[in-house]
Design a protein around this motif. Structure first.
Motif, PDB file in Angstrom:
ATOM      1  N   SER A   1      23.455  58.432  44.203  1.00 42.51           N
ATOM      2  CA  SER A   1      22.137  57.082  44.146  1.00 42.51           C
ATOM      3  C   SER A   1      21.980  57.615  42.594  1.00 42.51           C
ATOM      4  CB  SER A   1      21.000  56.963  44.091  1.00 42.51           C
ATOM      5  OG  SER A   1      21.592  55.668  45.542  1.00 42.51           O
ATOM      6  N   PHE A   2      21.606  59.013  41.982  1.00 38.31           N
ATOM      7  CA  PHE A   2      22.156  60.019  40.984  1.00 38.31           C
ATOM      8  C   PHE A   2      23.193  60.034  39.904  1.00 38.31           C
ATOM      9  CE2 PHE A   2      17.410  61.807  41.298  1.00 38.31           C
ATOM     10  CZ  PHE A   2      17.341  61.755  42.261  1.00 38.31           C
ATOM     11  N   GLU A   3      24.081  59.521  40.396  1.00 35.72           N
ATOM     12  CA  GLU A   3      25.479  59.978  39.739  1.00 35.72           C
ATOM     13  C   GLU A   3      26.429  58.755  39.975  1.00 35.72           C
ATOM     14  OE1 GLU A   3      25.941  64.576  41.050  1.00 35.72           O
ATOM     15  OE2 GLU A   3      26.901  63.107  41.659  1.00 35.72           O
ATOM     16  N   ASP A   4      26.165  57.655  40.946  1.00 28.47           N
ATOM     17  CA  ASP A   4      27.619  56.370  41.030  1.00 28.47           C
ATOM     18  C   ASP A   4      26.586  55.125  40.248  1.00 28.47           C
ATOM     19  OD1 ASP A   4      29.024  55.039  41.354  1.00 28.47           O
ATOM     20  OD2 ASP A   4      29.371  55.232  43.860  1.00 28.47           O
ATOM     21  N   PRO A   5      27.791  54.453  39.507  1.00 31.90           N
ATOM     22  CA  PRO A   5      26.989  53.907  38.725  1.00 31.90           C
ATOM     23  C   PRO A   5      27.131  52.247  39.891  1.00 31.90           C
ATOM     24  CG  PRO A   5      28.608  55.034  36.818  1.00 31.90           C
ATOM     25  CD  PRO A   5      28.592  55.955  38.246  1.00 31.90           C
ATOM     26  N   GLU A   6      28.475  52.716  40.258  1.00 32.78           N
ATOM     27  CA  GLU A   6      28.987  51.216  41.228  1.00 32.78           C
ATOM     28  C   GLU A   6      28.405  51.145  42.915  1.00 32.78           C
ATOM     29  OE1 GLU A   6      31.975  50.546  40.256  1.00 32.78           O
ATOM     30  OE2 GLU A   6      31.151  50.916  38.150  1.00 32.78           O
ATOM     31  N   LEU A   7      27.169  52.105  42.730  1.00 30.47           N
ATOM     32  CA  LEU A   7      26.369  51.817  44.051  1.00 30.47           C
ATOM     33  C   LEU A   7      26.991  50.577  44.445  1.00 30.47           C
ATOM     34  CD1 LEU A   7      24.967  54.679  46.500  1.00 30.47           C
ATOM     35  CD2 LEU A   7      23.163  53.649  45.269  1.00 30.47           C
ATOM     36  N   PRO A   8      26.696  49.752  45.644  1.00 32.57           N
ATOM     37  CA  PRO A   8      26.108  48.695  45.541  1.00 32.57           C
ATOM     38  C   PRO A   8      24.651  48.120  45.423  1.00 32.57           C
ATOM     39  CG  PRO A   8      27.708  49.512  47.929  1.00 32.57           C
ATOM     40  CD  PRO A   8      27.176  51.294  47.226  1.00 32.57           C
ATOM     41  N   VAL A   9      24.722  47.170  45.026  1.00 33.65           N
ATOM     42  CA  VAL A   9      23.352  47.071  44.390  1.00 33.65           C
ATOM     43  C   VAL A   9      22.056  46.554  45.446  1.00 33.65           C
ATOM     44  CG1 VAL A   9      21.750  45.170  43.389  1.00 33.65           C
ATOM     45  CG2 VAL A   9      24.089  45.306  42.214  1.00 33.65           C
ATOM     46  N   TYR A  10      23.434  46.091  46.925  1.00 38.46           N
ATOM     47  CA  TYR A  10      22.395  45.665  47.970  1.00 38.46           C
ATOM     48  C   TYR A  10      22.521  47.293  49.215  1.00 38.46           C
ATOM     49  CZ  TYR A  10      26.646  46.233  50.448  1.00 38.46           C
ATOM     50  OH  TYR A  10      27.977  46.852  50.802  1.00 38.46           O
TER      51      TYR A  10
END
Lengths: 401, 401
Positions: free
Chosen positions: A283-292
């Motif tokens: 969560s600190f690094e990945d802008p592609e983390l699923p929004v949900y």
């Protein structure tokens, strides 16, 4: 310095250090077993299918031997306020095993409940063996809470403040300040000395406050408070509904296990099982983390805890908050690690009404740049989440209106 | 969310922001004038000889017009606890001028008393003009304290906690948490926006805790608590003796000025006049700092404040604590900047019974490495210094034994 104050001081230091060593040792054992359990699970995912069976067995053991301790952290809060019979020492091993097993099989639960309950039951055993007065005993209980919390997360000052802050909503009292500090610091040192390391999170960059940023943090706090409200209400709802329909704990836990397994199959990935530390770091690094992601983890945790599994809320709520921060960082135009870090702390702060402890915790985990942002969001979301709490035993001292 | 809670929340945000802007503006003006005063004094040291005359004049003005406000910060504490008549708005300009003048002429006093009193009197003026209830008025007073403290030092979170912590010994209540936070954050932003910078102190290195280090910190805390005790007792002693022998304030302040000038001549250097910020910075870096520096500053400050000069204790006690830390770093075998930083915060924490606010302040000024050391020493020295306080109006909620 009076003799009375000197002897109290020495007593606080010595007893606090003893509690700290006990808490730190228990936390080290607990963290070691948790790590092994997570390793086994990630290596052999097939074990997740046995979560319902594990629930059935743990539920049976708790039903049979766990009656006096089933209130968990709420029992600790009540005892610190009102005194009462000794907290059974068997709480420590029972909650330890009762937490490690579900983690082995993939339940989504935390660690702080276990650490706090082990710490408090060990501290109470010490207090009773030494025949201490009720007043000192209550202070040692708070020290046990502080020592458990501080050592399991590696955040001694947050542990100290948590031990004083979590028993009452809207006030911190200093009567157990010194023993809590000593227990938390010594506990943390003991755990580290036993070779246990803690997760490192990426440090957010320095961002100066501005009026616009304050406005953004207000929106952020509204989102956090809304998620907290949904989490607490949903967990209580699941718990109430299940208790009404299924009177026996083992069957409730079995059903909870079945639902978690079904959700796991449905979502098709294992990211939401267990503590979820890798996802917190992502969560600190990945802008592609699923929004949900935050919603999924919220649901997994509500089902796991609502069904009666043990552990706690901190780490899953860290996940929910950090993932929510991750999702908000784009729309709000703020650095990813800052949003994740602030969300991580604020979510648990508002769920447990401990804005100061969690602000300190964020600083101990993430460095000084997270200040003052985290304090602003912790306080605002604490206020906006209203008088609900993951600890229903918390006394309401100061209304939020 | 209920309507009541929503409207309270909005009211807290709006009123807190208004108080913050007022406090921040007042602090900016104050800091600007202080800087000018220090510049003039260091450029023309001859003005120090007129300190007795300045004392005579300020004393006369205070005697004539300052009766209702002479209790200073204690009046604020009493009013937050008990209510009472409006704090006269003229407190703000009077304490402002009454602090800048002695600084111009070299008196050894601080800033937080002035900032806190300006903030509270401005907040109270606002509360009365708007016809607020006593309850909200008291919350705004705490917000004024927080806004003044946070903006004058550039430490918004420490300001917030200080506003809640300094009125009572042994407890923090959250009733004014939100307005205090908003006022302190907005106040700090306002001061910075007006172009005022704050002193940068060198950041201490990261040092892990160990049993030996804890023992060293205990000794360190004993030294801090002893110095605090001497400072408070000496200041009270000077005040009492002077009040007994010299009934009129202007003559007491004149005599105080004479003594400060005499000590200045005797010691043969100007390092102990005024705030002493350059010496605080030196304490972090210079292993050759005189060992007696902390004692000299303690004496200068006790005489200045005991004679009735205004200002406060924070910055001089920062000096005393940092210099004491400097002197102890060699014998204890600890890094200079860490000892100076911990001493800086712990000295005022134990003198004002605000261990949490000062731990946060150290972190905001010096970065995360000062944790957990500063918290350990703040709490221990807070406890060891007993029930005395630089604010006699502080209510004793929780005994330290």
């Amino acid at each position: 310095m009076t003799w009375r104050r000197f002897s109290t001081f020495v007593q606080w230091i010595v007893l606090g250090a003893c509690v700290g060593v006990l808490c730190g040792g228990a936390s080290a054992l607990f963290l070691h077993l948790l790590e092994k359990a997570s390793e086994v699970r990630t290596g052999h995912e097939i074990v997740v299918y046995t979560l319902p069976l594990a629930g059935l067995i743990i539920g049976w053991v708790y039903e049979r031997f766990g009656k006096p301790i089933k209130a968990g952290s709420n029992l600790i809060i009540d005892t610190i306020h009102d005194g009462g019979p000794e907290i059974p020492l068997r709480m420590a091993p029972m909650v330890l095993i009762g937490t490690v097993l579900p983690h082995l099989f993939g339940g989504s639960a935390g660690r702080e409940g276990t650490a706090v309950q082990m710490g408090a039951s060990l501290a109470d055993a010490l207090a009773y063996r030494l025949g201490l007065t009720q007043e000192v005993r209550k202070q040692l209980l708070a020290a046990g809470v502080a020592g458990g919390f501080g050592s399991v997360f590696g955040t001694p000052i947050a542990g100290t403040v948590f031990g004083l802050e979590f028993i009452t909503l809207g006030r911190i009292e200093y009567n157990a300040l010194v023993p809590a500090l000593v227990a938390s610091v010594v506990g943390d040192m003991t755990t580290r000395w036993l070779g246990i390391g803690h997760t490192h999170y990426p440090a957010p960059p320095h961002v100066p406050l501005s009026s616009l940023l304050l406005l953004k943090w207000l929106l952020f706090a509204v989102a956090i408070a809304a998620s907290t409200t949904i989490f607490i209400e949903l967990t209580h709802f699941i718990k109430r509904q299940m208790e009404k329909r299924i009177p026996r704990l083992p069957f409730r836990m079995m059903l909870g296990g079945v639902v978690v397994v079904a959700m796991w199959q449905l979502i098709g990935m294992s990211d939401y099982l267990g503590l979820g530390v890798p996802m917190i770091v992502r969560s600190f690094e990945d802008p592609e983390l699923p929004v949900y992601a935050f919603a999924a983890k919220l649901l997994f945790t509500a089902v796991t805890l609502g069904a009666g599994f043990l552990g706690g809320e901190v780490t899953p709520l860290f996940f929910v908050g950090a993932a929510l921060g991750n999702a908000l960082s784009g729309p709000l135009g703020l650095p990813l690690p800052l949003c994740a870090g602030v969300g991580l702390a604020a979510m648990f702060a508002s769920a447990s009404n401990t804005p100061l402890a969690l602000s300190m915790m964020a600083m101990e985990l993430l460095g000084a740049n997270v200040f003052p942002h985290v304090a602003v969001v912790c306080v605002l979301s604490y206020l906006l989440a209203g008088h609900r709490s993951i600890y229903p035993a918390q006394r309401l001292w100061q209304r939020k209106d």
